[in-house]
Design an enzyme around this catalytic site. Structure first.
Site, PDB file in Angstrom:
ATOM      1  CG  ASP A  36      46.704  21.841  49.111  1.00  0.00           C
ATOM      2  OD1 ASP A  36      45.903  22.718  48.736  1.00  0.00           O
ATOM      3  OD2 ASP A  36      47.911  22.072  49.327  1.00  0.00           O
ATOM      4  CB  ALA A 166      32.890  37.639  46.476  1.00  0.00           C
ATOM      5  CG  ASN A 226      38.386  39.491  39.533  1.00  0.00           C
ATOM      6  OD1 ASN A 226      37.224  39.473  39.914  1.00  0.00           O
ATOM      7  ND2 ASN A 226      39.262  38.582  39.886  1.00  0.00           N
ATOM      8  CB  CYS A 278      41.064  38.071  43.067  1.00  0.00           C
ATOM      9  SG  CYS A 278      40.926  36.364  43.618  1.00  0.00           S
ATOM     10  CD  GLN A 280      48.269  45.049  44.227  1.00  0.00           C
ATOM     11  OE1 GLN A 280      47.721  45.953  44.825  1.00  0.00           O
ATOM     12  NE2 GLN A 280      49.473  44.630  44.524  1.00  0.00           N
TER      13      GLN A 280
HETATM   14  N1  LIG Z   1      40.259  33.344  46.619  1.00  0.00           N
HETATM   15  C1  LIG Z   1      39.223  33.634  45.850  1.00  0.00           C
HETATM   16  O1  LIG Z   1      38.232  34.170  46.301  1.00  0.00           O
HETATM   17  C2  LIG Z   1      39.240  33.294  44.384  1.00  0.00           C
HETATM   18  C3  LIG Z   1      38.057  33.426  43.657  1.00  0.00           C
HETATM   19  C4  LIG Z   1      38.068  33.099  42.310  1.00  0.00           C
HETATM   20  C5  LIG Z   1      39.218  32.638  41.708  1.00  0.00           C
HETATM   21  N2  LIG Z   1      40.358  32.506  42.430  1.00  0.00           N
HETATM   22  C6  LIG Z   1      41.544  31.932  41.769  1.00  0.00           C
HETATM   23  O2  LIG Z   1      41.606  30.544  42.132  1.00  0.00           O
HETATM   24  C7  LIG Z   1      42.981  30.122  42.256  1.00  0.00           C
HETATM   25  C8  LIG Z   1      43.215  29.552  43.647  1.00  0.00           C
HETATM   26  O3  LIG Z   1      42.996  30.572  44.590  1.00  0.00           O
HETATM   27  P1  LIG Z   1      42.881  30.271  46.139  1.00  0.00           P
HETATM   28  O4  LIG Z   1      42.502  31.542  46.790  1.00  0.00           O
HETATM   29  O5  LIG Z   1      42.040  29.058  46.355  1.00  0.00           O
HETATM   30  O6  LIG Z   1      44.411  29.896  46.478  1.00  0.00           O
HETATM   31  P2  LIG Z   1      44.986  29.213  47.786  1.00  0.00           P
HETATM   32  O7  LIG Z   1      46.389  29.645  47.904  1.00  0.00           O
HETATM   33  O8  LIG Z   1      44.035  29.409  48.924  1.00  0.00           O
HETATM   34  O9  LIG Z   1      44.949  27.631  47.448  1.00  0.00           O
HETATM   35  C9  LIG Z   1      45.745  27.015  46.488  1.00  0.00           C
HETATM   36  C10 LIG Z   1      46.204  25.673  47.033  1.00  0.00           C
HETATM   37  O10 LIG Z   1      46.881  24.954  45.992  1.00  0.00           O
HETATM   38  C11 LIG Z   1      47.876  24.152  46.597  1.00  0.00           C
HETATM   39  N3  LIG Z   1      48.829  23.708  45.565  1.00  0.00           N
HETATM   40  C12 LIG Z   1      49.669  24.468  44.823  1.00  0.00           C
HETATM   41  N4  LIG Z   1      50.347  23.695  43.955  1.00  0.00           N
HETATM   42  C13 LIG Z   1      49.934  22.419  44.157  1.00  0.00           C
HETATM   43  C14 LIG Z   1      50.248  21.166  43.552  1.00  0.00           C
HETATM   44  N5  LIG Z   1      51.125  21.085  42.531  1.00  0.00           N
HETATM   45  N6  LIG Z   1      49.650  20.075  44.014  1.00  0.00           N
HETATM   46  C15 LIG Z   1      48.752  20.133  45.025  1.00  0.00           C
HETATM   47  N7  LIG Z   1      48.386  21.292  45.621  1.00  0.00           N
HETATM   48  C16 LIG Z   1      48.965  22.423  45.184  1.00  0.00           C
HETATM   49  C17 LIG Z   1      48.474  25.050  47.645  1.00  0.00           C
HETATM   50  O11 LIG Z   1      49.129  24.298  48.632  1.00  0.00           O
HETATM   51  C18 LIG Z   1      47.222  25.769  48.181  1.00  0.00           C
HETATM   52  O12 LIG Z   1      46.671  25.134  49.327  1.00  0.00           O
HETATM   53  C19 LIG Z   1      43.817  31.354  41.918  1.00  0.00           C
HETATM   54  O13 LIG Z   1      44.129  31.308  40.547  1.00  0.00           O
HETATM   55  C20 LIG Z   1      42.870  32.509  42.188  1.00  0.00           C
HETATM   56  O14 LIG Z   1      43.181  33.640  41.406  1.00  0.00           O
HETATM   57  C21 LIG Z   1      40.390  32.810  43.760  1.00  0.00           C
HETATM   58  O1  LIG Z   2      31.910  48.597  46.895  1.00  0.00           O
HETATM   59  C1  LIG Z   2      32.914  47.976  47.250  1.00  0.00           C
HETATM   60  C2  LIG Z   2      33.079  46.575  47.033  1.00  0.00           C
HETATM   61  C3  LIG Z   2      34.242  45.966  47.454  1.00  0.00           C
HETATM   62  N1  LIG Z   2      35.227  46.679  48.073  1.00  0.00           N
HETATM   63  C4  LIG Z   2      36.470  46.005  48.486  1.00  0.00           C
HETATM   64  O2  LIG Z   2      36.981  45.277  47.390  1.00  0.00           O
HETATM   65  C5  LIG Z   2      37.692  44.129  47.844  1.00  0.00           C
HETATM   66  C6  LIG Z   2      37.209  42.882  47.116  1.00  0.00           C
HETATM   67  O3  LIG Z   2      35.908  42.573  47.534  1.00  0.00           O
HETATM   68  P1  LIG Z   2      35.042  41.414  46.871  1.00  0.00           P
HETATM   69  O4  LIG Z   2      35.077  41.534  45.415  1.00  0.00           O
HETATM   70  O5  LIG Z   2      33.713  41.426  47.515  1.00  0.00           O
HETATM   71  O6  LIG Z   2      35.803  40.087  47.371  1.00  0.00           O
HETATM   72  P2  LIG Z   2      36.767  39.038  46.644  1.00  0.00           P
HETATM   73  O7  LIG Z   2      36.687  37.789  47.433  1.00  0.00           O
HETATM   74  O8  LIG Z   2      38.096  39.644  46.410  1.00  0.00           O
HETATM   75  O9  LIG Z   2      36.048  38.727  45.236  1.00  0.00           O
HETATM   76  C7  LIG Z   2      36.516  39.254  43.995  1.00  0.00           C
HETATM   77  O10 LIG Z   2      37.589  38.474  43.515  1.00  0.00           O
HETATM   78  C8  LIG Z   2      37.253  37.075  43.338  1.00  0.00           C
HETATM   79  C9  LIG Z   2      38.539  36.371  42.943  1.00  0.00           C
HETATM   80  O11 LIG Z   2      38.820  36.444  41.600  1.00  0.00           O
HETATM   81  C10 LIG Z   2      36.157  36.962  42.296  1.00  0.00           C
HETATM   82  O12 LIG Z   2      35.831  35.593  42.089  1.00  0.00           O
HETATM   83  C11 LIG Z   2      34.931  37.743  42.757  1.00  0.00           C
HETATM   84  O13 LIG Z   2      33.915  37.692  41.764  1.00  0.00           O
HETATM   85  C12 LIG Z   2      35.345  39.198  43.021  1.00  0.00           C
HETATM   86  O14 LIG Z   2      34.238  39.918  43.552  1.00  0.00           O
HETATM   87  C13 LIG Z   2      37.479  44.072  49.358  1.00  0.00           C
HETATM   88  O15 LIG Z   2      38.603  44.617  50.008  1.00  0.00           O
HETATM   89  C14 LIG Z   2      36.266  44.958  49.573  1.00  0.00           C
HETATM   90  O16 LIG Z   2      36.239  45.527  50.854  1.00  0.00           O
HETATM   91  C15 LIG Z   2      35.073  48.038  48.291  1.00  0.00           C
HETATM   92  O17 LIG Z   2      35.952  48.693  48.845  1.00  0.00           O
HETATM   93  N2  LIG Z   2      33.924  48.648  47.875  1.00  0.00           N
END
Ligand SMILES: NC(=O)c1ccc[n+]([C@@H]2O[C@H](COP(=O)([O-])OP(=O)(O)OC[C@H]3O[C@@H](n4cnc5c(N)ncnc54)[C@H](O)[C@@H]3O)[C@@H](O)[C@H]2O)c1
Ligand SMILES: O=c1ccn([C@@H]2O[C@H](COP(=O)(O)OP(=O)(O)O[C@H]3O[C@H](CO)[C@@H](O)[C@H](O)[C@H]3O)[C@@H](O)[C@H]2O)c(=O)[nH]1
Length: 466
Positions: A36, A166, A226, A278, A280
């Protein structure tokens, strides 16, 4: 291509960190380096004190403790890790664009492109590049075009492997996923690359749960998953408002419809509105893609999910104001919770931010207790909205370490996150120390309304009619 020996993951965030920790734990023969640009984040991932890891996820510390230093490494030297790897996961952030064309809707792919260019510049041997970040459909094509321009004979295969974890249950979700999705080219090389990744997950995921598709289906499935999940929350939240005016109870309605196996019982909890980084972002992205293809009816359909969610957050804040005799000016409103859901320190798009912002517009003083979120984070969340300057936000926001001090002398209490500990508080003591009438606004339907009413509270719960 030889069997994978070294993996590099670019991006040590909420996805890169936990995902690579679990892959490393389950594949001790593969060396994994998570890189990172953010030095502080990498330092925290390397901290001996596991309570200092940069993200809070139940169970993550144990996995990191087992694999770190053995075959899991966190580093800031991105070039070196790319150079040495056979497989590179791109796990960087893809936020909503805040400028230019597609502002407020499209995914900002600048970090993805920078990453692809860096791989193109550094790579001297053939590599499999895995899209782990959530991306618009057909992004792999853009990545491939950049990678194919190197002119040095290095070959790349691009796979899409979206992550479905999640937050709050990341380790559980990674250990026991409903499915792993891998999209790749239908060519022989593409299929070989898919197999390499199947083998990595196959170390612990049953083969029948590993789905393989073409790249475009995989990319689009992530956005669609999502959108469907968020749509369920907005649907039940829409019904919650109807329950409040009609005398129905949304919990009973959820149970009644959820027992239909075609509907299913999960994701039907009415709330103050969904948050998180994620839902929105990904729906806006879907809407933008549909519009780009001229599919306005499709775009409008999905946009309603966001419109409903914004409405739900706004009406919660309005309910607080109207209940408190139409003014919260200089009143103490105590928030229980700031994170977007329980068991995480992540606050991105948390409903609490918007509710606080609306109440501060009404000149309320917001006092917050959240077991995992720092004061600095809360202030930066409010500042990010740009509604007023930072000094004004500071004047209206007080953050406490003790819930009872947070709630003392409050005119109203609002539950914004469903942290389990809130249910165990001494509510009689809280009542005794509050302004009267003592109002509770349960934005998560976690408190025992009858018990609270017995104590003397006036309680508003989402989706419960009088
Ligand atoms: N947060 C979740 O629960 C979740 C779940 C599923 C998918 N995703 C997806 O996964 C991706 C990452 O999400 P996140 O929540 O881990 O993001 P995050 O912001 O927590 O982490 C991303 C990291 O990438 C680093 N970065 C950016 N550009 C870089 C580069 N060129 N070289 C090295 N490091 C770099 C940033 O400094 C940051 O620490 C997004 O596309 C998101 O939509 C997130
Ligand atoms: O019945 C429900 C379920 C969830 N939520 C809300 O919805 C939001 C999202 O919740 P959740 O989906 O559990 O967490 P995320 O970490 O945002 O995970 C979603 O977004 C991730 C990023 O893409 C995906 O990987 C996951 O599968 C997907 O569940 C939160 O504010 C929860 O409080 C509710 O209000 N009611």
């Amino acid at each position: 291509m030889p069997k994978i020996q070294k993996i590099c993951c670019v991006g040590a965030g909420y996805v890169g960190g936990p995902t690579m920790s679990v892959i490393a734990q389950k594949n001790p023969h593969i060396q994994i380096t998570v890189v990172d640009l953010n030095e502080a984040r990498i330092k925290a991932w390397n901290d001996k004190d596991l309570t200092k890891l940069p993200i809070y996820e139940p169970g993550l510390d144990a996995v990191v403790a087992e694999a770190r230093g053995r075959n899991l490494f966190f580093d800031t030297d991105v070039d070196k890790a790319i150079d040495e790897a056979d497989m590179i996961f791109i796990s960087v952030n893809t936020p909503t664009k805040t400028y230019g064309k597609g502002k407020g809707m499209a995914a900002d792919l600048k970090y993805i492109e920078l990453c692809a260019r860096q791989i193109a510049r550094v790579a001297k041997t053939n590599k499999i590049v895995v899209e782990k970040s959530t991306l618009p459909v057909r992004t792999a094509q853009a990545i491939k075009r950049i990678l194919d321009q190197t002119g040095n004979g290095v070959e790349f295969e691009i796979l899409s492997n979206p992550e479905f974890l999640a937050e709050g249950t990341a380790i559980q979700d990674l250990m026991n996923p409903d499915r792993v999705l891998i999209g790749g080219d239908q060519t022989e090389k593409g299929q070989k690359a898919i197999q390499e990744l199947v083998d990595i997950y196959g170390a612990w995921v049953p083969r029948e749960r590993i789905l393989t598709t073409n790249v475009w289906s995989s990319e689009l499935s992530k956005l669609t998953a999502n959108a469907f999940l968020a749509q369920r929350v907005s649907s039940i939240n829409a019904i919650s408002e109807l329950c409040e005016v009609s005398g129905a109870d949304v919990n009973e309605v959820s149970r009644a419809i959820g027992t239909d196996s075609r509907v299913g019982s999960k994701f039907l909890k009415a709330s103050v509105g969904f948050g998180g980084s994620c839902f929105q972002k990904d729906i806006l992205n879907l809407v933008y893609i549909a519009k780009t293809y001229g599919l306005d009816a499709v775009a409008d359909y999905w946009e309603q999910v966001i419109i409903m969610n914004d409405h739900q957050k706004r009406r919660f804040a309005e309910k607080i104001v109207t209940t408190l005799f139409n003014t919260v000016n200089d009143k103490k409103i105590a928030f229980l919770g700031w994170a977007f859901k329980k068991d995480t320190n992540d606050t991105r798009e948390s409903a609490a931010i918007y509710v606080a912002n609306d109440l501060i517009e009404e000149e309320a003083n917001i006092h917050v207790y959240d077991p995992k979120v720092t004061e600095q984070q809360m202030l930066s969340d409010l500042d990010y909205l740009n509604t007023r300057n930072s000094e004004a936000n500071q004047n209206h926001l007080t953050v406490h370490q003790d819930p009872y001090i947070t709630l003392k002398d409050a005119h109203g209490i609002a539950v914004l996150t469903e942290w389990d500990e809130f249910k165990t508080y001494d509510w009689q003591r809280i009542y005794d120390n509050m302004q009267k009438p003592a109002f509770v606004f349960d934005g998560r339907n976690i408190l025992d309304r009858k018990e609270l009413e017995k104590i003397g509270f006036e309680v508003y719960t989402i989706g419960k009619g009088e």
